[in-house]
Design an enzyme around this catalytic site. Structure first.
Site, mmCIF file in Angstrom:
data_model
loop_
_atom_site.group_PDB
_atom_site.id
_atom_site.type_symbol
_atom_site.label_atom_id
_atom_site.label_comp_id
_atom_site.label_asym_id
_atom_site.label_seq_id
_atom_site.Cartn_x
_atom_site.Cartn_y
_atom_site.Cartn_z
ATOM 1 N N GLU A 116 73.744 12.121 22.840
ATOM 2 C CA GLU A 116 74.839 12.811 23.515
ATOM 3 C C GLU A 116 75.469 11.947 24.607
ATOM 4 O O GLU A 116 76.677 11.992 24.822
ATOM 5 C CB GLU A 116 74.337 14.143 24.061
ATOM 6 C CG GLU A 116 73.956 15.105 22.929
ATOM 7 C CD GLU A 116 73.360 16.410 23.409
ATOM 8 O OE1 GLU A 116 74.004 17.455 23.235
ATOM 9 O OE2 GLU A 116 72.241 16.379 23.961
ATOM 10 N N GLU A 136 66.925 18.348 18.630
ATOM 11 C CA GLU A 136 66.599 19.480 19.491
ATOM 12 C C GLU A 136 66.034 20.674 18.734
ATOM 13 O O GLU A 136 65.161 21.396 19.252
ATOM 14 C CB GLU A 136 67.839 19.911 20.289
ATOM 15 C CG GLU A 136 68.159 19.033 21.481
ATOM 16 C CD GLU A 136 68.993 17.812 21.134
ATOM 17 O OE1 GLU A 136 69.452 17.120 22.055
ATOM 18 O OE2 GLU A 136 69.181 17.540 19.913
#
Length: 262
Positions: A116, A136
């Site tokens: 990210e 995640e």
């Protein structure tokens, strides 16, 4: 070149002419982001944006890993609020509006929040062995630092869904095919290539760079504030869940998680 921060700092800033090389400096923790690193990276980006002698930034990681994302030990110790929801969101960077271009120079893994961070940069130069992914879901979390919606913007929907929902990483070669990175160069040349690209950008007019970056980003994201609001709503629910705590505990204990769906 001038070195502006001490070796002990979690973030180093080296200045090469008009280019600031910003290095995540926690190699023993795979450059994972805790609250102290978040504050230090936010300060480094502040300097890049405010110092009129600087035109371009490069973000890289010390050691063999670019960034493993949020430090799950810091998460377990109650640092999630500052790391995820402080100014600029994750690491003080991912939602920040910038007028200075930022290049990610990636070697090794750029996973979870590390990917990210790379996606929050404007360009990515990678080494052949690099990997990019959002694992995640394997930890009971979501890619809540912009990764899920940025993949949704940049990739065909089916590919974005596969990456987000499986959590499986892709190698640099596949990332290049998908248009997620700019180029692959030998590991020993990653920073050199990023500096060369940064130098060619820095030679151009500052106002042209700032306005051009703003227009390109506006075309890619018509209403990012709405996306961040929805992102934060979902992320706050997830990190308060029993499954998120279980995911972090299972990771630390090197065992398979036992999901409860709550």
């Amino acid at each position: 070149m001038s070195v502006e921060t001490s070796f002990e700092s979690p973030v180093l800033v080296d200045v090469h002419g008009q280019v600031a090389v910003i290095t995540l400096n926690r190699p023993a923790r795979r450059n994972a982001i805790d609250a102290a690193t978040c504050r230090a990276l936010r300060a480094a980006i502040d300097r890049l944006e405010q110092d009129e002698s600087l035109a371009v930034g490069i973000l890289c990681g010390a050691g063999p890993v670019f960034c493993a994302g949020m430090d799950l030990l810091a998460f377990a110790n109650g640092e999630a609020e500052e790391i995820l929801f402080g100014p600029g969101h994750f690491a003080g960077l991912v939602s920040r509006e910038r007028k200075r271009p930022l290049i990610a120079a990636v070697q090794g893994a750029a996973l979870a929040g590390g990917f990210e961070l790379a996606l929050a940069c404007d360009m990515i130069i990678a080494a052949p062995g690099s990997q990019f992914g959002l694992p995640e879901a394997k930890r009971g979390l979501i890619a809540g630092a912009g990764g899920a919606f940025r993949l949704g913007q940049r990739l065909p929907p089916a590919i974005a869904r596969e990456m987000v929902l499986t959590g499986d990483p892709v190698p640099a070669e596949r990332a290049l095919q998908l248009g997620l990175i700019n180029r692959i160069v030998p590991a020993e040349d990653v920073l050199k290539e990023a500096l060369d690209l940064a130098g060619r950008i820095a030679a151009n007019a500052p106002l042209s760079l700032a306005c051009g970056l703003q227009l390109v980003n506006a075309a890619a994201v018509p209403d990012e504030s709405r996306l961040w609001a929805e992102n934060d709503r979902l992320l706050r629910g997830i990190i308060a869940s029993a499954d998120a705590q279980e995911g972090a505990a299972a990771f630390a204990q090197k065992r398979a998680p036992q999901w409860q769906g709550r």
